[in-house]
Design a protein around this motif. Structure first.
Motif, PDB file in Angstrom:
ATOM      1  N   ALA A 280       6.860  -1.315   0.264  1.00 38.93           N
ATOM      2  CA  ALA A 280       7.736  -0.727   0.959  1.00 38.93           C
ATOM      3  C   ALA A 280       9.130  -0.988   0.261  1.00 38.93           C
ATOM      4  O   ALA A 280       9.149  -1.896  -0.584  1.00 38.93           O
ATOM      5  CB  ALA A 280       8.074  -1.098   2.380  1.00 38.93           C
ATOM      6  N   THR A 281      10.202  -0.011   0.208  1.00 38.38           N
ATOM      7  CA  THR A 281      11.330  -0.164  -0.128  1.00 38.38           C
ATOM      8  C   THR A 281      12.262   0.023   0.838  1.00 38.38           C
ATOM      9  O   THR A 281      12.079   0.697   2.003  1.00 38.38           O
ATOM     10  CB  THR A 281      11.613   0.732  -1.242  1.00 38.38           C
ATOM     11  N   PHE A 282      13.423  -0.503   0.956  1.00 32.65           N
ATOM     12  CA  PHE A 282      14.503  -0.666   1.933  1.00 32.65           C
ATOM     13  C   PHE A 282      15.818  -0.042   1.093  1.00 32.65           C
ATOM     14  O   PHE A 282      16.450  -0.862   0.534  1.00 32.65           O
ATOM     15  CB  PHE A 282      14.790  -2.074   2.470  1.00 32.65           C
ATOM     16  N   GLY A 283      16.243   1.012   1.468  1.00 30.83           N
ATOM     17  CA  GLY A 283      17.171   1.832   0.680  1.00 30.83           C
ATOM     18  C   GLY A 283      16.530   1.868  -0.877  1.00 30.83           C
ATOM     19  O   GLY A 283      15.599   2.517  -0.982  1.00 30.83           O
ATOM     20  N   ASP A 284      17.413   1.241  -1.836  1.00 28.52           N
ATOM     21  CA  ASP A 284      16.899   1.379  -3.055  1.00 28.52           C
ATOM     22  C   ASP A 284      16.305   0.025  -3.441  1.00 28.52           C
ATOM     23  O   ASP A 284      16.072  -0.224  -4.664  1.00 28.52           O
ATOM     24  CB  ASP A 284      18.050   1.530  -4.113  1.00 28.52           C
ATOM     25  N   GLN A 285      15.961  -0.870  -2.622  1.00 29.90           N
ATOM     26  CA  GLN A 285      15.578  -2.364  -2.969  1.00 29.90           C
ATOM     27  C   GLN A 285      13.981  -2.114  -2.535  1.00 29.90           C
ATOM     28  O   GLN A 285      13.789  -1.632  -1.532  1.00 29.90           O
ATOM     29  CB  GLN A 285      16.401  -3.532  -2.312  1.00 29.90           C
ATOM     30  N   ALA A 286      13.101  -3.193  -3.247  1.00 33.71           N
ATOM     31  CA  ALA A 286      11.839  -3.248  -2.890  1.00 33.71           C
ATOM     32  C   ALA A 286      11.732  -4.479  -1.921  1.00 33.71           C
ATOM     33  O   ALA A 286      12.485  -5.404  -1.704  1.00 33.71           O
ATOM     34  CB  ALA A 286      11.080  -3.820  -4.129  1.00 33.71           C
ATOM     35  N   ALA A 287      11.284  -3.923  -0.866  1.00 35.02           N
ATOM     36  CA  ALA A 287      11.046  -4.977   0.273  1.00 35.02           C
ATOM     37  C   ALA A 287       9.982  -5.844  -0.153  1.00 35.02           C
ATOM     38  O   ALA A 287       9.021  -5.783  -0.922  1.00 35.02           O
ATOM     39  CB  ALA A 287      10.432  -4.420   1.418  1.00 35.02           C
ATOM     40  N   THR A 288      10.116  -7.291   0.234  1.00 32.23           N
ATOM     41  CA  THR A 288       9.028  -8.462  -0.140  1.00 32.23           C
ATOM     42  C   THR A 288       7.987  -8.259   0.830  1.00 32.23           C
ATOM     43  O   THR A 288       8.039  -7.614   1.980  1.00 32.23           O
ATOM     44  CB  THR A 288       9.926  -9.792   0.290  1.00 32.23           C
ATOM     45  N   GLY A 289       6.711  -8.688   0.442  1.00 32.84           N
ATOM     46  CA  GLY A 289       5.551  -8.632   1.155  1.00 32.84           C
ATOM     47  C   GLY A 289       4.684  -7.441   1.023  1.00 32.84           C
ATOM     48  O   GLY A 289       5.333  -6.456   0.228  1.00 32.84           O
ATOM     49  N   SER A 290       3.443  -7.583   1.014  1.00 33.14           N
ATOM     50  CA  SER A 290       2.772  -6.122   0.858  1.00 33.14           C
ATOM     51  C   SER A 290       1.304  -6.458   1.589  1.00 33.14           C
ATOM     52  O   SER A 290       1.029  -7.446   2.019  1.00 33.14           O
ATOM     53  CB  SER A 290       2.166  -6.235  -0.674  1.00 33.14           C
ATOM     54  N   LEU A 291       0.442  -5.404   1.343  1.00 34.94           N
ATOM     55  CA  LEU A 291      -0.693  -5.444   2.140  1.00 34.94           C
ATOM     56  C   LEU A 291      -1.688  -4.815   0.964  1.00 34.94           C
ATOM     57  O   LEU A 291      -1.646  -3.732   0.399  1.00 34.94           O
ATOM     58  CB  LEU A 291      -0.885  -4.357   3.260  1.00 34.94           C
ATOM     59  N   THR A 292      -2.805  -5.592   0.692  1.00 31.25           N
ATOM     60  CA  THR A 292      -3.806  -5.366  -0.137  1.00 31.25           C
ATOM     61  C   THR A 292      -5.015  -5.017   0.436  1.00 31.25           C
ATOM     62  O   THR A 292      -5.464  -5.788   1.272  1.00 31.25           O
ATOM     63  CB  THR A 292      -4.054  -6.381  -1.292  1.00 31.25           C
ATOM     64  N   VAL A 293      -5.731  -3.408   0.486  1.00 32.12           N
ATOM     65  CA  VAL A 293      -6.767  -3.116   1.267  1.00 32.12           C
ATOM     66  C   VAL A 293      -7.840  -3.212   0.149  1.00 32.12           C
ATOM     67  O   VAL A 293      -7.822  -2.443  -0.544  1.00 32.12           O
ATOM     68  CB  VAL A 293      -6.517  -1.908   1.938  1.00 32.12           C
ATOM     69  N   ASN A 294      -8.824  -4.021   0.696  1.00 32.51           N
ATOM     70  CA  ASN A 294     -10.017  -3.728  -0.324  1.00 32.51           C
ATOM     71  C   ASN A 294     -11.108  -3.400   0.369  1.00 32.51           C
ATOM     72  O   ASN A 294     -11.617  -3.886   1.535  1.00 32.51           O
ATOM     73  CB  ASN A 294     -10.637  -5.236  -0.652  1.00 32.51           C
ATOM     74  N   SER A 295     -11.496  -1.973   0.366  1.00 34.93           N
ATOM     75  CA  SER A 295     -12.466  -1.203   1.313  1.00 34.93           C
ATOM     76  C   SER A 295     -13.681  -1.428   1.010  1.00 34.93           C
ATOM     77  O   SER A 295     -13.975  -1.301  -0.455  1.00 34.93           O
ATOM     78  CB  SER A 295     -11.989   0.066   1.452  1.00 34.93           C
ATOM     79  N   LEU A 296     -14.647  -1.551   1.825  1.00 34.66           N
ATOM     80  CA  LEU A 296     -16.014  -1.771   1.339  1.00 34.66           C
ATOM     81  C   LEU A 296     -16.867  -0.450   1.649  1.00 34.66           C
ATOM     82  O   LEU A 296     -18.051  -0.353   1.221  1.00 34.66           O
ATOM     83  CB  LEU A 296     -16.656  -2.947   2.168  1.00 34.66           C
ATOM     84  N   GLY A 297     -16.059   0.551   2.021  1.00 35.82           N
ATOM     85  CA  GLY A 297     -16.996   1.676   2.245  1.00 35.82           C
ATOM     86  C   GLY A 297     -16.957   2.055   3.788  1.00 35.82           C
ATOM     87  O   GLY A 297     -16.287   1.512   4.627  1.00 35.82           O
TER      88      GLY A 297
END
Length: 626
Positions: A280-297
Motif C-alpha cells: 500500500a501507499t499513503f499519499g506518495d509514500q510507501a506504507a510499511t508492511g505487506s501480505l504475501t499470498v501463496n495460493s495452492l489453488g
C-alpha cells in the motif's frame, strides 16, 4: 442602431467568454456552498450539527452524554460523558458517534481534530476519533488508550489525509469503559471540540499489518481484509502519535492481480494458484508492511453437515446457527504458542491454527447444556506431512453447576487421536460419543473445547458441533403426538383428541398395578402417561366389535423403557400381546398393528386393553381403524 447592436454583441461575447473562463471557479464555489468549511463542532453550544446528531453504539448507555452548563474550559459549558458502572442495566459502557444532521463538511483545510478533556479521576479512555457515520464509515481515524487526568488537557488527533474529507459527516466518536477502574463508573468532559489547521504536525508514515511482512498459505476463493492499518505523525510537542485508519486513506497494489486482487477498501481475493504481494501507499509514500499470498489453488471444503438443526448445538459452522462464543482462541499465556490465521473460502469460514501446541474455544456466556446430545463432531484438515509421533487431542470441559470455570466442580475428558485416524491433506471427520467421555461427569454446563497436539504445527477445522444421533431421548416429548388423518367414519376411538372416544371407558381400573396413570398436556394435546409402568389396564366403556377393522393404531413415546407390550382382551379372559420397540428413538412412534396379530382374541367382543413393561410411557391416539 448599428453602434448599439455592436455594443450589445460585444457585451454578449464578453459575458460568454467570462462564463467560459470562470466555469471551474463557479463549480468549486457551488461545491463549497454545499459543504460547510466551518471546523467548529462545540464551544459553548453545538455549531451547525442540526437537531439529530447523537447515535449511541449497541450495548452502550444511551443517556451517557449531556451538556454540562457548569463546567467548561474557559467557557460556560462542555460536553459531559458519564461512563456507567460495568453492571449498569442500561448499558455497560459509554460510546457513540456525533454525526451531522444534513450535508457534511469540507475539512480539506484542516490537519487535526482538537479538543480539551478532563476527567473526575485519572482514567484511560478506550477510543477517540472521527469519521464514523454509520453509513460508509469510510474515513475513520481513531486514537486509542488515551490517558486523561483531572486537569484540562488538549488532545490532538491528526487528520491522516485531509484532501479526502470533502463532505464528512462523522464529526466525533468515542468509546469509554471501566476495564481500568475495576468496573466503577466515572465522568469526563470535552470542550472546544473543533477541526483546526495547526501547521505543526509532520506528515505521517503509514503501515499495514502493523508494519510486519505477513505470509499466508491460501486457496482460490479465500478473501482477506487487510488489517493493522496505522498512520504515525510527529506532534507539535515532538512525540509520535499513532492513529488507526480505515483502508480508504490508502492505495493498495497487488504484484500479481491474476493470483490475488485487492480492492480500494483493502479486500484481498485469491483468484488462482501462484504468489502475489499486497502492498500500500499513503499519499506518495510507501506504507510499511505487506501480505504475501501463496495460493495452492482449489480448496476442498469439509463435508457439508446433514444433521437437522433441531438435533444440533453448533459452536462453529456455516451450516447451522452458532451459540454465543467468547472466543475461538483465547491465547492462554504464557505457554500457548498457537496463533489464528482464519480464512473464508467462497463464503465458508474456516478456523486455521498455526504454530500449534494447544488452543481453547470457550462458550461460557452462557454455557451449553449438552445433556440431550450424544456426540461431539468436528472436521479437521492437516495440510503438512505427518511426522512420527503426531497426535491430536480433543478435550471437553464442563464447568459444573455453578457454570464458572475453576469453581471447584469442573470435569472434563480428553480423547486422543493418532495415525491411521490422522492423515494429511484430507478432511478427517471426528465424532466422539459422550458415552466414551468417562471423565465428564456432567454435560449440563459445557463451556470449553480444548485442542492439543504433538508434531502438528498447523491445521484447519470446521463444523464443530454437538449433536444427537437419536440415541439420547428427552424424558418428556417436546411435541404432541402426530395428528391422525384417518376419517372419523373409519375409526373406533379409545383415546384421542381427534375423535369421539368410546363412552364410559375407565383409563385407570384398579388391577393392583404399581403404575401411576395421569393425563398430561403436551403442546396443548391431552396425552396419557404411565409413570413407573409394570402393567396397566384400560377398561372399555362397552364391548367393541372390531372384527370389521384392520388395525389397532397407537402413538407411544418413551425415553427410558426397555420393554413394552400392548394386549387386546376378550372375555374368558383371552388375551394376546404384541411387543413394541422401545425406547422411542426419533420422537413419537406411530404404529398400526394388524388385528390378526392378536389372535385368538375374539375381535367381535373386545372388552379391555392392557400394557406391561417398564419405564415412563406416553400414549395417544389409541383407536381401531379400517
Amino acid at each position: 442602431m448599428k453602434i448599439i447592436n455592436l455594443k450589445n454583441t460585444l457585451l454578449l461575447g464578453l459575458v460568454f467568454i467570462t462564463t467560459l473562463s470562470c466555469e471551474r471557479e463557479l463549480s468549486d464555489d457551488a461545491t463549497d456552498a454545499t459543504y460547510s468549511k466551518n471546523g467548529v463542532i462545540f464551544t459553548d453550544d453545538f455549531i451547525g450539527m442540526g437537531t439529530n446528531f447523537y447515535f449511541p453504539y449497541s450495548g452502550s448507555k444511551p443517556t451517557a452524554w449531556s451538556v454540562d452548563s457548569e463546567e467548561g474550559y474557559n467557557s460556560n459549558a462542555s460536553l459531559r460523558f458519564d461512563v456507567p458502572n460495568a453492571n449498569d442495566s442500561e448499558g455497560t459502557y459509554a460510546g457513540a458517534i456525533f454525526r451531522m444532521d444534513g450535508a457534511g463538511r469540507n475539512l480539506t483545510g484542516f490537519d487535526a481534530l482538537t479538543f480539551y478533556v478532563k476527567a473526575s479521576q485519572g482514567v484511560v479512555i478506550d477510543e477517540l476519533g472521527f469519521g464514523e457515520d454509520f453509513i460508509e464509515n469510510k474515513y475513520m481515524a481513531t486514537i486509542r488508550n488515551v490517558s486523561v487526568g483531572t486537569s484540562w488537557t488538549k488532545i490532538i488527533i491528526p487528520i491522516p489525509d485531509a484532501s479526502k474529507l470533502l463532505k464528512e459527516r462523522g464529526m466525533f466518536r468515542y468509546a469509554a469503559g471501566t476495564n481500568g477502574t475495576g468496573g466503577l463508573g466515572y465522568t469526563f468532559w470535552i470542550d472546544d471540540l473543533k477541526f483546526e489547521k495547526l501547521g505543526t504536525i509532520a506528515h505521517g508514515q503509514a503501515s499495514i499489518y502493523s508494519g510486519t511482512n505477513k505470509v499466508e498459505t491460501s486457496f482460490i476463493g479465500v478473501s482477506y481484509n487487510v488489517d493493522g492499518l496505522l498512520s504515525t505523525f510527529n506532534m507539535p510537542n515532538g512525540s509520535n502519535q499513532a492513529v488507526s485508519i480505515t483502508p480508504a486513506y490508502l492505495n493498495f497494489t497487488s504484484s500479481n492481480p491474476t493470483v490475488a486482487s485487492v480492492s480500494e477498501l483493502g479486500v484481498v481475493n485469491v483468484l488462482a494458484a501462484g504468489s502475489a504481494v499486497i502492498t500500500a501507499t499513503f499519499g506518495d509514500q510507501a506504507a510499511t508492511g505487506s501480505l504475501t499470498v501463496n495460493s495452492l489453488g482449489t480448496f476442498t471444503s469439509a463435508p457439508t453437515p446433514t444433521i437437522n438443526q433441531s438435533s444440533v448445538i453448533s459452536i462453529f459452522s456455516n451450516a447451522y446457527n452458532n451459540v454465543p462464543v467468547n472466543y475461538y482462541n483465547g491465547y492462554w499465556q504464557p505457554y500457548q504458542t498457537t496463533q489464528s490465521a482464519d480464512f473464508t473460502v467462497s463464503g465458508d469460514n474456516i478456523l486455521n491454527y498455526t504454530s500449534f501446541n494447544f488452543v481453547g474455544i470457550e462458550f461460557s456466556s452462557p454455557t451449553v447444556d449438552a445433556t440431550m446430545m450424544s456426540h461431539l463432531h468436528l472436521d479437521v484438515y492437516i495440510p503438512s506431512t505427518l511426522a512420527a509421533g503426531t497426535n491430536f487431542k480433543v478435550r471437553v470441559v464442563d464447568f459444573g453447576a455453578d457454570g464458572v470455570f475453576g469453581g471447584g466442580n469442573d470435569t472434563g475428558h480428553t480423547t486422543t487421536y493418532t495415525a491411521p485416524t490422522l492423515v494429511s491433506s484430507n478432511w478427517i471427520s471426528i465424532n466422539i460419543p459422550f458415552t466414551s467421555m468417562t471423565g465428564l461427569s456432567s454435560r449440563a454446563h459445557v463451556g470449553q473445547i480444548i485442542f492439543e497436539g504433538t508434531n502438528l504445527p498447523n491445521f484447519y477445522t470446521d463444523n464443530i458441533y454437538f449433536y444427537n444421533d437419536g440415541s439420547v431421548i428427552p424424558s418428556v416429548p417436546a411435541t404432541a403426538a402426530p395428528t391422525p388423518t384417518t376419517p372419523s367414519a373409519n375409526v373406533i376411538s379409545v383415546f384421542s383428541n381427534a375423535y369421539t372416544n368410546i363412552a364410559g371407558s375407565d383409563l385407570n381400573p384398579n388391577w393392583g398395578q404399581a403404575t401411576v396413570t395421569s393425563q398430561v398436556s403436551i403442546s396443548g394435546n391431552n396425552t396419557l402417561k404411565y409413570a413407573g409402568l409394570n402393567y396397566q389396564g384400560l377398561q372399555l366403556g362397552s364391548p367393541q366389535n372390531v372384527a370389521s377393522k384392520n388395525f389397532l393404531h397407537l402413538d407411544y413415546y418413551s425415553a427410558n423403557s426397555t420393554s413394552l407390550k400392548v394386549y387386546l382382551i376378550s372375555p374368558g379372559p383371552v388375551e394376546k400381546a404384541v411387543t413394541l420397540t422401545v425406547p422411542s428413538v426419533g420422537g413419537w412412534n406411530s404404529i398400526d398393528i394388524p388385528l390378526s396379530s392378536f389372535s385368538p382374541v375374539n375381535l367381535s367382543n373386545v372388552i379391555q386393553l392392557k400394557f406391561d413393561g417398564n419405564g415412563d410411557i406416553y400414549l395417544d391416539n389409541i383407536y381401531f381403524r379400517d
